[in-house]
Write a protein that holds these residues in place. Structure first.
Motif: not given
Length: 373
Positions: A264-267, A294-298, A323-327, A331-335
């Motif tokens: 899971i890559d937060f960027w 596999n990688i999922i970018g957030v 994926v991104s909520h553009l917040e 961002d809910p996933v980041a939180r």
């Protein structure tokens, strides 16, 4: 501010009296080069906001100041600041006589004397200052070695810095063990948590050994909450499930993106360190995707900047799912994953358990290869 309480003892045979020492939370100090009438602000961490809030004031007269404060039910991180002077002095409020020898040109170098809480704080602050001095001096030498292209010396200095950090971690644990019932133990655990040197579970165990009184302080409650949040995404924990929008507007869940090994890559497109690291991640993905990586970018891109997000994906050649909520930072996933800085990565095994995090370059590739094998 209440008046000082003076107790008089009357003798039967003589009309004499004796003033006893002040009891409770009493603060006095001195500071040179400051005009009479300069305000002195006393602040402490507010339970509501978890930020410093002024609780009382006094003034400098003839280079001195003093104030008698309401007795504390529990110690708290406190601060002294002066009108027109930048910075502050950190101390721990306790029901003792606390004296501050303040230095106008360097408040952080001020001397504090008091009860057991401030003695423990002095011990800890002395240690931190020495560690900071060594690292600062070492990095100046590293810069010189870099400028001179002396790679051997540069690597030696890097190893020395790591040794200083390792010794710092050991010293903090020792100070903590010696001050289990002191407020400074909470400060040490907060530092350990922010430095990410010790596993969250280890810090949770150390926290559990503290007294219940300390856990009920403002900082104690805040630390407990932070540990609980970080504990959900600590190494060894099952990665929290999430669902978020993809660039085409569909929803993608973590479980749908899982592989034998998952990153899971937060960027974000605006994050320069993330963009610098992206080529390394691309190389690893290209090399190991067929084997089960596999990688999922957030993305933590800002509202209304979807175009910049998509442009960065294309420019950097990020072929994995995004994926991104553009917040932005909300961002809910980041939180959910308690993200406070990016880039941030979580490495998951085939069962979705977090086995490592925040690895870069060769370290990341080595860990992926190890898990796949």
């Amino acid at each position: 501010m209440r008046n000082l309480i003076i107790l008089f003892a009357f003798a039967l045979l003589a009309a004499s009296c004796q003033e006893e020492d002040e009891k409770g939370y009493y603060l006095s100090g001195s500071i040179k080069g400051v005009e009479d009438g300069t305000d002195v602000y006393i602040s402490e961490i507010s339970e509501e906001t978890e930020r410093p809030a002024v609780i009382d004031t006094t003034q400098v007269q003839n280079g001195k100041f003093e104030i008698d404060l309401e007795d504390n039910e529990q110690p708290n991180m406190s601060f002294i600041s002066f009108q027109g002077i930048g910075g502050n002095i950190i101390y721990i409020s306790e029901n003792e006589k606390i004296n501050i020898e303040a230095y106008k040109d360097s408040l952080r170098s001020s001397k504090i004397t008091g009860g057991k809480e401030n003695r423990a704080l002095n011990q800890y602050m002395t240690h931190l200052k020495e560690v900071n001095r060594k690292i600062t001096a070492g990095r100046a030498e590293m810069q010189q070695a870099y400028n001179e292209q002396d790679s051997s010396r540069f690597e030696t200095l890097q190893a020395t810095e790591q040794e200083i950090k390792d010794n710092d971690a050991v010293a903090k644990k020792k100070i903590l063990e010696e001050n289990q019932d002191s407020y400074v133990s909470l400060m040490i655990l907060m530092d350990m948590l922010s430095m990410k040197v010790h596993p969250v579970k280890e810090i949770q165990e150390m926290y559990s050994n503290l007294s219940e009184d300390l856990k009920e302080t403002t900082l104690g409650k805040s630390l407990k909450e932070t540990l609980e949040k970080q504990g959900t995404v600590a190494i060894g924990s099952k990665a929290p499930e999430f669902t978020a929008p993809t660039p085409d507007g569909t929803e993608l869940s973590l479980s749908d993106a899982m592989g034998k090994v998952t990153i899971i890559d937060f960027w974000a497109a605006w994050c320069k360190p993330c963009r610098v690291e992206n080529p390394n991640v691309v190389k690893i993905y290209d090399k190991y995707h067929e084997e089960g990586l596999n990688i999922i970018g957030v993305s933590l891109d800002r509202p209304g900047q979807k175009d910049k997000w998509l442009q960065a994906i294309e420019e950097d050649g990020l072929e994995w799912q995004q994926v991104s909520h553009l917040e932005f930072w909300q961002d809910p996933v980041a939180r959910l994953y308690n993200i406070e800085a990016i880039p941030a990565t979580f490495i998951l095994d085939e069962n979705g358990v977090i086995v490592d995090r925040d690895l870069r370059g060769d370290e990341l590739e080595e860990r992926v290869r190890e898990l796949l094998n």
